[in-house]
Design an enzyme around this catalytic site. Sequence first.
Site, mmCIF file in Angstrom:
data_model
loop_
_atom_site.group_PDB
_atom_site.id
_atom_site.type_symbol
_atom_site.label_atom_id
_atom_site.label_comp_id
_atom_site.label_asym_id
_atom_site.label_seq_id
_atom_site.Cartn_x
_atom_site.Cartn_y
_atom_site.Cartn_z
ATOM 1 N N LYS A 248 28.494 58.974 -10.526
ATOM 2 C CA LYS A 248 29.903 59.339 -10.681
ATOM 3 C C LYS A 248 30.748 58.101 -10.983
ATOM 4 O O LYS A 248 31.606 58.111 -11.864
ATOM 5 C CB LYS A 248 30.387 60.013 -9.384
ATOM 6 N N THR B 278 41.070 67.268 3.887
ATOM 7 C CA THR B 278 41.566 68.314 4.785
ATOM 8 C C THR B 278 40.666 68.364 6.017
ATOM 9 O O THR B 278 39.451 68.565 5.888
ATOM 10 C CB THR B 278 41.556 69.670 4.060
ATOM 11 N N GLU C 82 46.898 66.460 1.108
ATOM 12 C CA GLU C 82 47.093 66.648 -0.337
ATOM 13 C C GLU C 82 47.163 68.146 -0.654
ATOM 14 O O GLU C 82 46.383 68.929 -0.130
ATOM 15 C CB GLU C 82 45.918 65.997 -1.087
ATOM 16 N N ARG D 291 46.609 71.430 -6.886
ATOM 17 C CA ARG D 291 45.804 72.584 -7.300
ATOM 18 C C ARG D 291 44.903 72.162 -8.449
ATOM 19 O O ARG D 291 45.394 71.536 -9.394
ATOM 20 C CB ARG D 291 46.714 73.717 -7.793
ATOM 21 N N ASN E 277 47.440 76.459 3.537
ATOM 22 C CA ASN E 277 46.335 77.199 2.922
ATOM 23 C C ASN E 277 46.129 78.556 3.593
ATOM 24 O O ASN E 277 45.793 79.541 2.932
ATOM 25 C CB ASN E 277 45.050 76.372 2.971
ATOM 26 N N LEU F 72 50.830 86.911 -5.156
ATOM 27 C CA LEU F 72 50.857 88.330 -4.813
ATOM 28 C C LEU F 72 50.154 89.127 -5.910
ATOM 29 O O LEU F 72 50.494 90.271 -6.175
ATOM 30 C CB LEU F 72 52.316 88.789 -4.656
ATOM 31 N N CYS G 242 38.383 74.897 -1.177
ATOM 32 C CA CYS G 242 39.427 74.688 -0.165
ATOM 33 C C CYS G 242 39.713 75.922 0.689
ATOM 34 O O CYS G 242 39.344 75.958 1.861
ATOM 35 C CB CYS G 242 40.701 74.192 -0.827
ATOM 36 N N LYS H 31 36.880 77.693 3.099
ATOM 37 C CA LYS H 31 36.366 76.856 4.200
ATOM 38 C C LYS H 31 37.502 76.382 5.105
ATOM 39 O O LYS H 31 37.316 76.183 6.296
ATOM 40 C CB LYS H 31 35.521 75.697 3.682
HETATM 41 N N1 LIG Z 1 39.764 69.853 -4.720
HETATM 42 C C1 LIG Z 1 41.017 70.151 -4.388
HETATM 43 O O1 LIG Z 1 41.740 70.827 -5.125
HETATM 44 C C2 LIG Z 1 41.592 69.636 -3.106
HETATM 45 C C3 LIG Z 1 42.973 69.763 -2.876
HETATM 46 C C4 LIG Z 1 43.501 69.304 -1.665
HETATM 47 C C5 LIG Z 1 42.658 68.788 -0.691
HETATM 48 N N2 LIG Z 1 41.315 68.707 -0.937
HETATM 49 C C6 LIG Z 1 40.460 68.148 0.102
HETATM 50 O O2 LIG Z 1 40.035 66.884 -0.364
HETATM 51 C C7 LIG Z 1 38.728 66.575 0.104
HETATM 52 C C8 LIG Z 1 37.837 66.251 -1.068
HETATM 53 O O3 LIG Z 1 37.724 67.397 -1.875
HETATM 54 P P1 LIG Z 1 37.136 67.324 -3.348
HETATM 55 O O4 LIG Z 1 37.326 68.670 -3.932
HETATM 56 O O5 LIG Z 1 37.666 66.154 -4.063
HETATM 57 O O6 LIG Z 1 35.568 67.080 -3.028
HETATM 58 P P2 LIG Z 1 34.439 66.498 -3.990
HETATM 59 O O7 LIG Z 1 33.174 66.995 -3.436
HETATM 60 O O8 LIG Z 1 34.789 66.785 -5.417
HETATM 61 O O9 LIG Z 1 34.545 64.911 -3.807
HETATM 62 C C9 LIG Z 1 34.152 64.251 -2.659
HETATM 63 C C10 LIG Z 1 33.614 62.880 -3.062
HETATM 64 O O10 LIG Z 1 33.394 62.094 -1.909
HETATM 65 C C11 LIG Z 1 32.252 61.300 -2.133
HETATM 66 N N3 LIG Z 1 31.740 60.779 -0.855
HETATM 67 C C12 LIG Z 1 31.003 61.395 0.098
HETATM 68 N N4 LIG Z 1 30.766 60.576 1.121
HETATM 69 C C13 LIG Z 1 31.370 59.399 0.815
HETATM 70 C C14 LIG Z 1 31.499 58.153 1.480
HETATM 71 N N5 LIG Z 1 30.958 57.959 2.684
HETATM 72 N N6 LIG Z 1 32.179 57.177 0.886
HETATM 73 C C15 LIG Z 1 32.743 57.351 -0.331
HETATM 74 N N7 LIG Z 1 32.658 58.510 -1.015
HETATM 75 C C16 LIG Z 1 31.984 59.516 -0.452
HETATM 76 C C17 LIG Z 1 31.308 62.227 -2.843
HETATM 77 O O11 LIG Z 1 30.276 61.532 -3.516
HETATM 78 C C18 LIG Z 1 32.284 62.939 -3.797
HETATM 79 O O12 LIG Z 1 32.387 62.251 -5.020
HETATM 80 C C19 LIG Z 1 38.307 67.793 0.928
HETATM 81 O O13 LIG Z 1 38.635 67.580 2.266
HETATM 82 C C20 LIG Z 1 39.171 68.916 0.364
HETATM 83 O O14 LIG Z 1 39.362 69.951 1.284
HETATM 84 C C21 LIG Z 1 40.779 69.108 -2.122
#
Ligand SMILES: NC(=O)c1ccc[n+]([C@@H]2O[C@H](COP(=O)([O-])OP(=O)(O)OC[C@H]3O[C@@H](n4cnc5c(N)ncnc54)[C@H](O)[C@@H]3O)[C@@H](O)[C@H]2O)c1
Length: 457
Positions: free
Chosen positions: A42, A129, A159, A162, A219, A261, A271, A274
């Site tokens: 990545k 989250t 955060e 969307r 959420n 709605l 999100c 879970k």
């Molecule tokens: N995706 C969304 O729209 C969104 C919106 C708001 C909040 N969130 C929250 O943000 C968080 C991340 O969500 P996401 O959708 O980006 O997940 P994701 O799975 O796309 O990204 C998570 C990243 O973290 C990396 N990672 C794991 N362990 C790690 C470590 N020890 N050190 C560094 N990197 C590490 C993974 O390799 C991955 O690239 C979650 O808690 C989610 O609930 C997501």
Amino acid sequence: MTSTTTPPRITVLGTGYLGATHAVCMAKLGIEVLGVDVDERKIAELAAGRVPFYEPGLAEELSTALESGRLRFTTDFDEAARFGDVHFVCVGTPQEQGSDAADLRYVDSAMTELASRIHKHALIVGKSTVPVGTAARLAQLVTEVAPQDAEVELAWNPEFLREGFAVDDTLHPDRLVFGVESEWAEHLLEDVFRPIIDAETPVIVADLATAELVKVAANSFLATKISYINAMAEVCEAAGADVDVLATALSHDGRIGGRFLKPGLGFGGGCLPKDIRAFRHRAAQLGVGQAVAFLEEVDAINQRRRTRTVELVRELAGGDLRGVRVAALGAAFKPDSDDVRDAPALDVARMLYLEGAEVAVYDPKANENAHRAYPDLVYVDSLGEAAHDAEVVVLLTEWDEFRHADPALLGYVVAERRVVDARHALDAEAYRQAGWEYRALGHPAVASVRETSLAPS
Ligand SMILES: NC(=O)c1ccc[n+]([C@@H]2O[C@H](COP(=O)([O-])OP(=O)(O)OC[C@H]3O[C@@H](n4cnc5c(N)ncnc54)[C@H](O)[C@@H]3O)[C@@H](O)[C@H]2O)c1
């Protein structure tokens, strides 16, 4: 306490959907950013200017940010600890295997790996989250593991972006929430988000627990609103009423509003599902499970939309799905995303397949991720290919490509003109006029007189 005049340098740990967007957008705002991930592939992709997932507009912004020299990527935590004044932790918090709880091992690991390498005064900011109470535990953890010469503090900045609108949501959020334990942390966060704050974005300063709760409460509310109208769809089906007309009428009530709605196949993604489960789990641990017990029903209503969609396809197919060719349009949990985590679309396609249907799945962006999640399904490269010879077409993700398809032309490709519009996204009247049998959740099987003019906003 002082605030710096030049923006602090930041790191972003975890460069997935949230972190990559945050890193790119912060660089766009003029900040020096180092993106960090444990996933070497990545990081290599991002460093080469390629976004490893689909998010509209992000690839262009990534290129610009890399060219500016303000954005770099690494897998080296020592470098991250040296570089950053503020460290944003954006790693995943998925649902734990076999439990409703959030799996916090990635957050714990990222915080430990980082804090144990810091030798200066730095702020670690959680953006992932998490269940309420996590930040307080982590605040203690980072202090314990940090070396003697370090002064490390924890803050939380939930955060709300969307997927599909992530860049714009990050640059123009509805509000910023700073969960902080000192004025120093508050001022440092103000320095990071200065251009956003100067654009008169509301800033809510809170304690750590409240900041964590804002995210899950938001959420939960959104999930509840979606399941509310889908519960009404169930009642409409039983009563012979039309949920789209009902939703339109409700949406004109200023106290209710029309957003979220929209009846249909319900919510999914990485999100909402879970997060509401983890919230229930955490509330029960805190002895207030009853207060959010309704979220169990919100989840159940949402799951029933999936099984009901399968039932509609089965009904249209004459009661038995074995050997029936079904075109499944969409796999992503929403349009303009390639995210298939807990995607209702893919779940329905899988259930149809398990009942013996010959399912051809087509999603404009999510085929690859879907194939990885469910390799047993057949994935095709175009709408035409999916629809070719289909006995039932089922719209599962409302991509524009599907919404704007011509029902007359599509009618020439399929074996039978039968469509289930699980997202209430098609022009029912146009399909019926083109000779299609059209079904949608919460709609009478026969056309209601005014359904086309009353689609909710
Ligand atoms: N995706 C969304 O729209 C969104 C919106 C708001 C909040 N969130 C929250 O943000 C968080 C991340 O969500 P996401 O959708 O980006 O997940 P994701 O799975 O796309 O990204 C998570 C990243 O973290 C990396 N990672 C794991 N362990 C790690 C470590 N020890 N050190 C560094 N990197 C590490 C993974 O390799 C991955 O690239 C979650 O808690 C989610 O609930 C997501």
